[in-house]
Scaffold this motif. Sequence first.
Motif, short mmCIF file in Angstrom:
data_model
loop_
_atom_site.label_atom_id
_atom_site.label_comp_id
_atom_site.label_asym_id
_atom_site.label_seq_id
_atom_site.Cartn_x
_atom_site.Cartn_y
_atom_site.Cartn_z
N PHE A 121 -18.61 53.01 7.74
CA PHE A 121 -18.34 51.95 8.69
C PHE A 121 -16.86 51.76 8.98
N ASN A 122 -16.01 52.05 8.00
CA ASN A 122 -14.58 51.74 8.16
C ASN A 122 -13.73 52.97 8.42
N GLY A 123 -14.36 54.15 8.52
CA GLY A 123 -13.59 55.35 8.84
C GLY A 123 -12.66 55.76 7.75
N ALA A 124 -13.08 55.64 6.48
CA ALA A 124 -12.23 56.02 5.36
C ALA A 124 -11.94 57.51 5.43
N GLU A 125 -10.91 57.93 4.68
CA GLU A 125 -10.47 59.32 4.73
C GLU A 125 -11.59 60.25 4.30
N GLN A 126 -11.84 61.29 5.05
CA GLN A 126 -12.90 62.23 4.76
C GLN A 126 -12.37 63.37 3.91
N SER A 127 -13.31 64.09 3.29
CA SER A 127 -12.93 65.23 2.47
C SER A 127 -12.46 66.36 3.37
N PRO A 128 -11.66 67.29 2.84
CA PRO A 128 -11.19 68.41 3.67
C PRO A 128 -12.33 69.19 4.30
N ALA A 129 -13.45 69.35 3.56
CA ALA A 129 -14.57 70.13 4.12
C ALA A 129 -15.13 69.46 5.35
N SER A 130 -15.26 68.11 5.31
CA SER A 130 -15.84 67.41 6.45
C SER A 130 -14.90 67.36 7.63
N GLN A 131 -13.58 67.51 7.34
CA GLN A 131 -12.61 67.48 8.43
C GLN A 131 -12.62 68.80 9.22
N GLN A 132 -13.11 69.88 8.59
CA GLN A 132 -13.07 71.17 9.25
C GLN A 132 -14.03 71.23 10.43
N THR A 133 -15.18 70.61 10.28
CA THR A 133 -16.18 70.60 11.35
C THR A 133 -16.48 69.17 11.75
N LYS A 134 -16.23 68.84 12.98
CA LYS A 134 -16.50 67.48 13.46
C LYS A 134 -18.00 67.29 13.61
N MET A 135 -18.51 66.21 13.01
CA MET A 135 -19.93 65.90 13.12
C MET A 135 -20.13 64.87 14.23
N ILE A 136 -21.16 65.08 15.01
CA ILE A 136 -21.48 64.20 16.14
C ILE A 136 -22.80 63.49 15.86
N GLU A 137 -22.84 62.19 16.14
CA GLU A 137 -24.06 61.42 15.96
C GLU A 137 -24.52 60.88 17.31
N ARG A 138 -25.80 61.05 17.57
CA ARG A 138 -26.42 60.48 18.76
C ARG A 138 -27.55 59.58 18.29
N ALA A 139 -27.48 58.31 18.62
CA ALA A 139 -28.46 57.35 18.12
C ALA A 139 -29.07 56.55 19.26
N ASN A 140 -30.36 56.30 19.15
CA ASN A 140 -31.07 55.46 20.11
C ASN A 140 -31.53 54.18 19.40
N PRO A 141 -31.29 53.03 20.01
CA PRO A 141 -31.87 51.80 19.46
C PRO A 141 -33.34 51.73 19.81
N ALA A 142 -34.04 50.76 19.27
CA ALA A 142 -35.43 50.52 19.67
C ALA A 142 -35.45 50.24 21.17
N GLY A 143 -36.44 50.78 21.87
CA GLY A 143 -36.56 50.55 23.31
C GLY A 143 -35.89 51.59 24.17
N ARG A 144 -35.36 52.66 23.55
CA ARG A 144 -34.67 53.67 24.36
C ARG A 144 -34.87 55.05 23.75
N ASN A 145 -35.11 56.07 24.58
CA ASN A 145 -35.07 57.46 24.11
C ASN A 145 -34.14 58.25 25.03
N SER A 146 -33.80 59.45 24.62
CA SER A 146 -32.80 60.20 25.37
C SER A 146 -33.01 61.70 25.18
N THR A 147 -32.36 62.49 26.04
CA THR A 147 -32.41 63.95 25.94
C THR A 147 -31.02 64.46 25.59
N ILE A 148 -30.95 65.34 24.60
CA ILE A 148 -29.68 65.88 24.12
C ILE A 148 -29.72 67.40 24.22
N THR A 149 -28.67 68.00 24.76
CA THR A 149 -28.54 69.45 24.79
C THR A 149 -27.43 69.86 23.83
N LEU A 150 -27.76 70.69 22.84
CA LEU A 150 -26.79 71.11 21.84
C LEU A 150 -25.96 72.29 22.35
#
Length: 348
Positions: A121-150
Amino acid sequence: MDPKNYDVEDFCQDLSFWKWVKYGDAESKLFWEKWLEQHPDKRPEVAQAKKILQAINIDQKEPNERSITTLWYEIDNKITSSEKIRRIGQRKKRPFAISRFAAIFIGFVIGFVGLYVLTKFNGAEQSPASQQTKMIERANPAGRNSTITLPDGTRIRLNAASTLIFPEVFSAKTRQVSLIGEAFFQVAKDPSRPFIINTGRFSTTVLGTSFNINAYPSSGEIKVAVVTGKVFVEDKEGTGDKKSLTITPEEMAVFNKASGDLSSHAFDYLKEIAWKDNIIHFENADMEAIIDKLAQWYGVTFILNKHIPSKKDYTATYDNKSLEEVLQGLSFAFDFEFTIENKVITIN
């Protein structure tokens, strides 16, 4: 799910409950205080849930449903099976369950989860391994769906109250993503790089195919239904008789989280996958199951002021219908009246 059926963990995963306890949101406060007046028997569970949330110290804007779901998904994976107070699908209450649940969760929150919350939640410092590859999160709340192309061309239909986590760039050997909730995958073919979907201890591996995964944390099962191609599923902890299966079109693998059992059988497309085409299907459903699905589908909350018998005999299909149209059909079948105000449905 109707809050009258909540236990302590369910309250802790409710976004409106978070807003009331952690942020004093006026609308949420009004709803829960009124609800407690109507359901005084739930005050012990509410009190314990409030203690747990108050033990989490986060310094940021209000969390959303994604962050709450992700947090509790991590908690569920970190707590051993012997520590779990409630198994989804086994909702018998014991006199000591609430206090024991609170003790485990408060201690856990202060320990590992305290660190997890700070980093998430607070964006604390990440480990070197996690910094090498940026992770992306796509989230839908209740009441919504979506289409994602990787990046590899894979298309994903992500259902409501669901989260997909994937790297900005896939590795040279595999294509791995994580799913919380439900999604329909159309995986781009790449024989040199298998596509792996992680859902906690359970994984699904493919090369190029289309299939549906239902892996909501609140469900006692993980289901993988194949439309085209071939899918390999595996329980990475392997506690059941079967640790892995290969399933083909029109087959569905079902993994029981509590027992570790893994099985396969044929499935009904309308029942398991039609959601991606905006079709709501009920089959021999009772009112509780109907309310659960509508709350997720439309992002609303229900207040029941009328007892409705729990008969599992409602079967219907709604194709691209509004919430009001669905409720009108239900009101005839179950003999009730309803009002809609600010995403709160009151049934009288």
